[in-house]
Scaffold this motif. Structure first.
Motif, short mmCIF file in Angstrom:
data_model
loop_
_atom_site.label_atom_id
_atom_site.label_comp_id
_atom_site.label_asym_id
_atom_site.label_seq_id
_atom_site.Cartn_x
_atom_site.Cartn_y
_atom_site.Cartn_z
N ILE A 53 58.00 -1.95 46.03
CA ILE A 53 57.72 -1.07 47.17
C ILE A 53 59.03 -0.78 47.90
N ASP A 54 58.97 0.18 48.81
CA ASP A 54 60.09 0.46 49.70
C ASP A 54 60.09 -0.59 50.80
N LEU A 55 60.89 -1.62 50.61
CA LEU A 55 60.88 -2.74 51.54
C LEU A 55 61.29 -2.34 52.95
N SER A 56 62.10 -1.30 53.08
CA SER A 56 62.60 -0.91 54.41
C SER A 56 61.47 -0.53 55.35
N GLU A 173 53.02 -5.46 50.35
CA GLU A 173 53.39 -4.92 51.66
C GLU A 173 53.17 -5.95 52.76
N ALA A 174 52.05 -6.66 52.68
CA ALA A 174 51.78 -7.70 53.69
C ALA A 174 52.82 -8.81 53.63
N ALA A 175 53.20 -9.21 52.42
CA ALA A 175 54.22 -10.24 52.28
C ALA A 175 55.55 -9.76 52.85
N ALA A 176 55.92 -8.52 52.55
CA ALA A 176 57.18 -7.97 53.05
C ALA A 176 57.20 -7.90 54.57
N ALA A 177 56.03 -7.67 55.15
CA ALA A 177 55.92 -7.59 56.61
C ALA A 177 55.88 -8.97 57.27
N ARG A 232 57.90 -13.00 52.96
CA ARG A 232 58.97 -12.00 53.14
C ARG A 232 60.14 -12.30 52.21
N ARG A 233 60.48 -13.56 52.07
CA ARG A 233 61.59 -13.94 51.19
C ARG A 233 61.26 -13.57 49.74
N LEU A 234 60.03 -13.83 49.32
CA LEU A 234 59.63 -13.50 47.95
C LEU A 234 59.67 -12.00 47.71
N ALA A 235 59.20 -11.22 48.68
CA ALA A 235 59.21 -9.76 48.54
C ALA A 235 60.62 -9.24 48.35
N GLN A 236 61.57 -9.78 49.10
CA GLN A 236 62.96 -9.36 48.98
C GLN A 236 63.51 -9.66 47.58
N GLN A 241 61.41 -1.86 45.14
CA GLN A 241 61.16 -0.79 44.19
C GLN A 241 62.43 -0.39 43.41
N LYS A 242 63.60 -0.68 43.96
CA LYS A 242 64.83 -0.40 43.23
C LYS A 242 64.88 -1.20 41.94
#
Length: 288
Positions: A53-56, A173-177, A232-236, A241-242
């Motif tokens: 996903i677009d993490l930003s 998305e929830a994890a990234a947030a 959040r750490r795992l999502a990063q 998506q890159k």
């Protein structure tokens, strides 16, 4: 694949067409296992490239002109459960409502507000169930939302009670947030939510187990914070998506190399993206 009825229920056609297919992309290890074990497609042709996903959009607090809770009459002090999913049988909303009803009967706990973002053919049935369970003041169906990140910023717990999944973007998305997640242990979901580390997993369709997991997080704000930070750490690390785009491009390049189809006389790069083989090992780990 609900469209498979009658003769279409057989995977023979899939296997026949596999002779004409150079490669398959699976979005999760569970998806790859399904293609290889159930459909019996050639394992050598299946490449797992996990969704990104677009993490930003989710890593930083969004710029909100208004708190989304205001329109629904939810107070800033209320504990908010958020479910982002189509209102379809697959997503398990019926189980979630029964779990919430069980929580309402327990004394001495914060009574959460549940916000179900999304639309679908079950909306009327779910609203009827909500009234029958006496949850009208606690459950909200605001419809489709274009700015999910605004709701994730104010939610306390994200819940996804699906009966089956591929690799659910909503959970990523929830994890990234930085939200603690309660989800069902189906298909690719455990590849995002590691039970006890960045969320809690329950069996699909099990309302008492779902209620117990929600109760555990409702009663323990520190646990919610720790699970959210780990998510959040795992999502990063895994779900940018890159990485998905790079791995997909590398896979296409590797297929061209197999067929010896040079592009404009240039040598194509060797595939080296963050894909996984069918045993779940990354390409970089294999090269190491």
């Amino acid at each position: 694949e609900s469209w498979r009825q009658g003769w279409k229920r057989s995977y023979a056609l899939d296997r026949m067409l596999a002779h004409c297919v150079d490669g398959y992309i699976a979005v999760s290890q569970a998806n790859a296992a399904y293609l290889c074990r159930e459909k019996r497609l050639p394992q050598a042709k299946v490449r797992t490239i996990i969704n990104g996903i677009d993490l930003s959009r989710f890593m930083h607090p969004p710029q909100m002109s208004e708190d989304p809770r205001t329109a629904l009459g939810i107070k800033p002090t209320d504990l908010v459960l958020l479910c982002v999913a189509r209102l379809e049988p697959q997503k398990g909303h019926e189980t979630l409502l029964h779990a919430l009803a069980a929580l309402q009967q327990l004394p001495g706990i914060a009574r959460p507000q549940l916000v179900c973002l999304g639309t679908g053919r079950l909306q009327t049935a779910l609203e009827t169930q909500t009234r029958a369970l006496g949850l009208t003041e606690r459950v909200h169906f605001p419809g489709q939302c274009r700015h999910v990140e605004n709701w994730l910023a104010v939610a306390d717990i994200f819940v996804l009670p699906s009966l089956y999944e591929g690799l659910p973007l909503a959970a990523i998305e929830a994890a990234a947030a930085g939200r603690a997640v309660v989800a069902t242990a189906v298909d690719g979901t455990p590849e995002i939510i590691h039970d006890g580390w960045n969320g809690l997993l329950t069996p699909p369709g099990d309302a008492p187990a779902l209620a117990a997991a929600l109760l555990r997080l409702i009663a323990d704000p520190m646990l919610r914070q720790r699970l959210g930070q780990n998510g959040r750490r795992l999502a990063q690390e895994r779900f940018d998506q890159k990485l998905q785009i790079q791995a997909t491009g590398d896979f296409y390049c590797s297929l061209y190399q197999i067929h010896r189809k040079p592009i404009q006389g240039r040598n194509l790069p060797v595939a080296h993206g963050p894909w996984l083989d069918n045993r779940g090992n990354s390409a970089r780990e294999n090269h190491a």
